[in-house]
Design an enzyme around this catalytic site. Structure first.
Site, PDB file in Angstrom:
ATOM      1  CE1 TYR A 134      -3.646  -2.326   0.218  1.00  0.00           C
ATOM      2  CE2 TYR A 134      -4.088  -1.565   2.451  1.00  0.00           C
ATOM      3  CZ  TYR A 134      -4.442  -2.323   1.357  1.00  0.00           C
ATOM      4  OH  TYR A 134      -5.597  -3.072   1.402  1.00  0.00           O
ATOM      5  CB  CYS A 187      -2.124  -1.622   7.957  1.00  0.00           C
ATOM      6  SG  CYS A 187      -1.420  -0.859   6.485  1.00  0.00           S
ATOM      7  CB  THR A 205       0.018   2.458   4.974  1.00  0.00           C
ATOM      8  OG1 THR A 205       1.397   2.188   5.264  1.00  0.00           O
ATOM      9  CG2 THR A 205      -0.088   3.286   3.723  1.00  0.00           C
ATOM     10  CB  CYS A 229       5.851   0.033   8.357  1.00  0.00           C
ATOM     11  SG  CYS A 229       5.323  -1.215   7.161  1.00  0.00           S
ATOM     12  CB  THR A 230       2.465  -3.875  11.049  1.00  0.00           C
ATOM     13  OG1 THR A 230       1.846  -3.839   9.755  1.00  0.00           O
ATOM     14  CG2 THR A 230       1.672  -3.002  11.993  1.00  0.00           C
ATOM     15  CG  HIS A 231       4.995  -5.433   6.012  1.00  0.00           C
ATOM     16  ND1 HIS A 231       3.761  -4.831   5.970  1.00  0.00           N
ATOM     17  CD2 HIS A 231       4.913  -6.500   5.185  1.00  0.00           C
ATOM     18  CE1 HIS A 231       2.973  -5.505   5.132  1.00  0.00           C
ATOM     19  NE2 HIS A 231       3.649  -6.521   4.645  1.00  0.00           N
TER      20      HIS A 231
HETATM   21  N1  DGL Z   1       2.065  -2.920   7.024  1.00  0.00           N
HETATM   22  C1  DGL Z   1       1.727  -1.652   6.546  1.00  0.00           C
HETATM   23  C2  DGL Z   1       1.996  -0.532   7.530  1.00  0.00           C
HETATM   24  O1  DGL Z   1       1.981  -0.761   8.708  1.00  0.00           O
HETATM   25  C3  DGL Z   1       1.830  -1.284   5.099  1.00  0.00           C
HETATM   26  C4  DGL Z   1       2.877  -1.857   4.229  1.00  0.00           C
HETATM   27  C5  DGL Z   1       2.579  -1.631   2.763  1.00  0.00           C
HETATM   28  O2  DGL Z   1       1.635  -2.267   2.278  1.00  0.00           O
HETATM   29  O3  DGL Z   1       3.250  -0.804   2.129  1.00  0.00           O
HETATM   30  O4  DGL Z   1       2.169   0.585   7.158  1.00  0.00           O
END
Ligand code: DGL
Length: 263
Positions: free
Chosen positions: A39, A70, A72, A180-182
């Site tokens: 995203y 998330c 975002t 960002c959770t990733h």
């Molecule tokens: N995991 C997401 C976040 O916390 C978004 C990562 C992505 O889709 O770019 O922002």
């Protein structure tokens, strides 16, 4: 009823992991919008549309609360989602506030997606704290791609982070915010690069503490669930969910949670 967790992809599994620790008596739906991840490099309008579609499907499946795991999606859609749905909706935002409270003298580095850093919600958060001069933001969109591909090998991640951070004096930061959770999958990579006394923080524990409180206040908590998780990928229920469980296992230090999620 189950609790819904939503993310563009696998990042929110790090938040779900915290929920399984704190709220093992609940059952969960985890929805990854895998067809549209990432995203963070898309437009605000596109992301908003994706988020609304996903939440519509989750609401139809029946959820008693939603965690937008998330940063975002939260920055783009949380206010509008709250207007549309009656169940409690919790979002995630870069943990700048706790970082400021923890550490007033050294600078704070916020790592997030480009879209999160560009958004008004983040800009307001930083200026409201009155510490704008202490906070730097850096976008690390490739980390999202690495996480989606299950690339956790330090030999690949280290050079990427080193290059991205090469223009920064890492000793000036007291706190690094994983916004960002990733990025939570790469905590060790950050720890390794920054001086030993740098705090690396994220919003998961705070969000799940708040979820626990919200469920208790509304008398919606469940003790009888078994931490069961039903995984969805862009609207489709996943039967072969090994890929998702591998991420949980990667995060798992504790046997009890591993066992819980093996069933
Ligand atoms: N995991 C997401 C976040 O916390 C978004 C990562 C992505 O889709 O770019 O922002």
């Amino acid at each position: 009823m189950r609790i819904g967790f939503f993310d563009s992809g696998v990042g929110g599994i790090s938040v779900l992991h915290e929920a399984l620790k704190q709220l093992p008596g609940e059952n969960y739906i985890y929805y990854a919008d895998s067809d549209h991840v990432p995203y963070g490099t898309k437009s605000k309008e596109e992301v908003k549309q994706f988020v609304f579609k996903a939440v519509e499907i989750m609401a139809e499946e029946g959820i008693k609360a939603l965690v937008v795991a998330c940063n975002t999606a939260t920055s783009i859609a949380i206010n509008d989602l709250r207007q549309q749905y009656r169940f409690p909706i919790l979002g995630m935002e870069p943990a700048v506030k706790p970082a400021v409270e923890k550490n007033c003298s050294k600078r704070i580095l916020v790592t997030a997606t480009p879209l999160t850093l560009r958004e008004e919600k983040y800009q307001n958060l930083v200026s409201r704290l009155g510490h704008a001069y202490l906070v730097d933001g850096i976008a690390l969109p490739e980390l999202v791609e690495y996480a989606e591909k299950f690339i956790f090998d330090p030999k690949e991640i280290r050079p990427y982070l080193q290059t991205k951070l090469s223009g920064y004096d890492l000793t000036q930061y007291g706190t690094v915010v994983l916004g960002c959770t990733h990025f939570q999958f790469y905590r060790d990579g950050f720890t390794e690069l920054f001086p030993k006394d740098t705090d690396i923080i994220d919003g998961s524990t705070g969000t799940i503490n708040y979820l626990r409180k919200t469920l208790a206040e509304r008398k919606m908590a469940n003790q009888e669930g078994q931490g069961q998780i039903c995984f969805y990928s862009s609207g489709k229920k996943i039967d072969q969910d090994q890929r998702y469980r591998d991420y949980l296992r990667y995060l798992d230090a504790s046997m009890s949670i591993s066992e819980l999620n093996m069933q």
